[in-house]
Write a protein that holds these residues in place. Structure first.
Motif, PDB file in Angstrom:
ATOM      1  N   PHE A 380       0.839  -1.208   0.000  1.00 12.22           N
ATOM      2  CA  PHE A 380       0.000   0.000   0.000  1.00 12.22           C
ATOM      3  C   PHE A 380       0.871   1.253   0.000  1.00 12.22           C
ATOM      4  CE2 PHE A 380       1.214   0.152   4.371  1.00 12.22           C
ATOM      5  CZ  PHE A 380       1.085   1.487   4.750  1.00 12.22           C
ATOM      6  N   MET A 382       0.118   5.791   0.575  1.00  7.79           N
ATOM      7  CA  MET A 382      -0.822   6.893   0.766  1.00  7.79           C
ATOM      8  C   MET A 382      -0.109   8.200   0.435  1.00  7.79           C
ATOM      9  SD  MET A 382      -2.860   8.078   4.227  1.00  7.79           S
ATOM     10  CE  MET A 382      -3.615   6.456   4.413  1.00  7.79           C
ATOM     11  N   ARG A 403      -7.099   2.107  -6.588  1.00  2.00           N
ATOM     12  CA  ARG A 403      -6.836   3.342  -5.858  1.00  2.00           C
ATOM     13  C   ARG A 403      -8.145   3.966  -5.380  1.00  2.00           C
ATOM     14  NH1 ARG A 403      -3.808   6.450 -10.311  1.00  2.00           N
ATOM     15  NH2 ARG A 403      -5.032   4.998 -11.558  1.00  2.00           N
ATOM     16  N   GLU A 451      -4.642  10.064  -1.923  1.00  2.00           N
ATOM     17  CA  GLU A 451      -4.718   8.900  -2.812  1.00  2.00           C
ATOM     18  C   GLU A 451      -4.158   7.685  -2.080  1.00  2.00           C
ATOM     19  OE1 GLU A 451      -3.196   7.365  -7.196  1.00  2.00           O
ATOM     20  OE2 GLU A 451      -2.091   8.921  -6.132  1.00  2.00           O
ATOM     21  N   ILE A 452      -4.960   6.641  -1.956  1.00  2.00           N
ATOM     22  CA  ILE A 452      -4.544   5.399  -1.324  1.00  2.00           C
ATOM     23  C   ILE A 452      -4.463   4.330  -2.399  1.00  2.00           C
ATOM     24  CG2 ILE A 452      -5.070   3.672   0.440  1.00  2.00           C
ATOM     25  CD1 ILE A 452      -6.808   5.826   1.803  1.00  2.00           C
ATOM     26  N   SER A 453      -3.256   3.753  -2.573  1.00  2.00           N
ATOM     27  CA  SER A 453      -3.025   2.733  -3.592  1.00  2.00           C
ATOM     28  C   SER A 453      -2.786   1.400  -2.928  1.00  2.00           C
ATOM     29  CB  SER A 453      -1.808   3.105  -4.452  1.00  2.00           C
ATOM     30  OG  SER A 453      -1.944   4.408  -4.985  1.00  2.00           O
ATOM     31  N   CYS A 454      -3.415   0.358  -3.450  1.00  2.00           N
ATOM     32  CA  CYS A 454      -3.269  -0.990  -2.895  1.00  2.00           C
ATOM     33  C   CYS A 454      -3.162  -1.989  -4.040  1.00  2.00           C
ATOM     34  CB  CYS A 454      -4.460  -1.376  -2.022  1.00  2.00           C
ATOM     35  SG  CYS A 454      -4.753  -0.288  -0.625  1.00  2.00           S
TER      36      CYS A 454
END
Length: 479
Positions: A380, A382, A403, A451-454
């Motif tokens: 992850f 952020m 995202r 923006e949160i990417s996983c």
């Protein structure tokens, strides 16, 4: 004399000025005296804005072209930008600029200016005095009277003054980075000058000398220029990579100057420093009564002869002498001034560990606003994005990475999964994997988006859009 064209070279990594200088944000684009002041590059541009100079030409690596464009706009300066697709030292860059001018102005005179030096004094007056010699076909190098034996500099030995050009001297020989003992013996003769890296000549003269001494590089750069593409959104061009990579990677001094019969020396009575490390920053800085140079939120007690640069938080130093303390948003450097040159070794170690701190800052400034890494871990990331009024940014999707965008201030229009969604503070949207998203800010104030990417893991950590933007490894659009 309006035919003098400043050629500003933006190469160099400045590793000895870590953590201020990083691979993707090197020292020439960093503020000299702390946040809110001109960068080294901007200061170089401003120094040569007068009636004797034309608009500057800037040679820069492709990864920094957006930074150059933004910093030029900040000081409202027009320039011609020549983008190098690969690094080939100063020689091919200077040759490309000379060929670029040659087609339109055969008698154009260039003055070559490194963008990461600090200069005080009447350099432009010396340049103006040397104009006639350069116009007559001389290659003029500018020398600085040495104040100490520095083994990291090149030296020029004075061969005596010309009769026809007041203030211009012959060059007896060049000496590249001698030992301290040899440097001192050169200085003791009274005829030695530091090589400043500044030079002046006609465009056609440099091309002629390359034709004589390095025809391989001349052909490579000529082809790279002929196949160059215009820069999107900027005045200038991008050299063709395949041919430019064939140019021999040498500095202009080694490729041409040391072999040229028409080489000359112009002693310049100026204060000059190439700012090769934190000790140089201390030496050129404004000192208080205790010999300290400070910037930012700094509090010193019983501290002498030190350099302390604060960042977003208070930096307090007590009972220290001759130390260097540099605080940034993601790294803190503490060293004594005597060991400051070893910062380069520290950066090499960070590179070997593949640490992000060697490459880029946590926070970035962009044409459309800014970005900052808030948190990153296994699987992850952020990031905080700031989009300025009237700007837009496109975040490129990655296969396997989903995202979520959350607006925390202001509002933006999102062109992503569903065209033109309006997102206001407290509203979120999910972006599917491999889908790009464009954020438009049509409001009168800046918008902030988390923006949160996983998902996809690279070296144990998800590849966030911020890292992609900062390293230039992915396409990020803006308008």
């Amino acid at each position: 004399m309006t035919h003098i064209h400043p050629l500003v070279l933006c190469g160099g990594s400045g590793t000895r000025l870590w953590p201020l200088s990083r691979a993707h944000q090197p020292k020439q684009f960093q503020p000299i005296d702390g946040a809110g002041t001109l960068t080294f590059f901007q200061n170089t541009i401003q120094r040569h804005r007068s009636q004797i100079f034309s608009d500057p030409i800037v040679c820069v690596n492709a990864r920094h072209v957006e930074t150059v464009g933004r910093q030029l706009r900040e000081i409202q300066c027009k320039a011609h930008i020549i983008t190098e697709p690969v690094t080939r030292n100063t020689g091919p860059a200077v040759l490309a600029a000379s060929l670029y001018l040659l087609a339109a102005k055969p008698d154009a005179v260039l003055v070559v200016l490194p963008s990461d030096h600090v200069i005080q004094g009447e350099l432009n007056r010396v340049i103006a005095r040397m104009y006639r010699a350069a116009l007559d076909g001389m290659i003029v190098t500018f020398g600085i009277h040495p104040t100490y034996a520095e083994k990291g500099y090149g030296y020029i030995m004075d061969g005596g003054e010309f009769n026809d050009y007041p203030g211009l001297h012959r060059v007896e020989r060049f000496i590249e980075k001698p030992s301290v003992n040899v440097a001192q013996s050169l200085i003791d003769t009274g005829f030695a000058y530091w090589a400043s890296g500044i030079s002046m000549f006609r465009a056609d003269k440099l091309v002629e000398e390359y034709r004589r001494h390095d025809p391989v590089t001349l052909e490579a750069v000529t082809c790279a220029l002929a196949l160059a593409a215009p820069l999107a959104g900027e005045s200038g061009l991008r050299l063709e990579e395949r041919f430019f990579a064939q140019a021999i990677s040498q500095p202009t001094e080694m490729a041409v100057f040391e072999k040229c019969r028409d080489i000359a020396l112009a002693p310049a009575a100026i204060e000059w420093d190439d700012v090769g490390g934190w000790t140089s920053i201390h030496s050129i800085g404004l000192k208080n009564e205790s010999g300290n140079v400070t910037s930012g939120d700094v509090l010193l007690l019983d501290t002498r002869g030190s350099l302390v640069r604060g960042g977003d938080r208070l930096v307090a130093v007590v009972g220290m002498s001759d130390v260097v303390v540099v605080d940034t948003d993601d790294a803190l450097l503490v060293t004594n001034r005597a060991s400051a040159q070893d910062v380069k070794k520290l950066v090499e170690h960070l590179v070997s560990l593949k640490r992000r701190e060697a490459e880029s800052h946590r926070s970035q400034v962009t044409d459309w606003g800014g970005m900052k890494t808030l948190q990153a871990g296994v699987g992850f990331a952020m990031d905080l994005l700031t989009v300025d009024p009237g700007k837009q940014v496109t975040l490129t999707g990655e296969a396997g990475v989903s995202r979520v965008l959350v607006v925390i201030r202001g509002s933006v229009t999102l062109d992503g999964n569903q065209p033109l969604d309006q997102l206001t503070a407290g509203v979120s949207a999910m972006i599917d994997p491999a889908t790009s998203a464009t954020l438009f800010n049509n409001a009168d104030s800046a918008a902030e988006i988390v923006e949160i990417s996983c998902g996809m893991v690279i070296a144990g950590v998800v590849a966030p859009s911020l890292t992609q933007i900062a390293t230039g490894c992915r396409m990020v659009g803006y308008a």
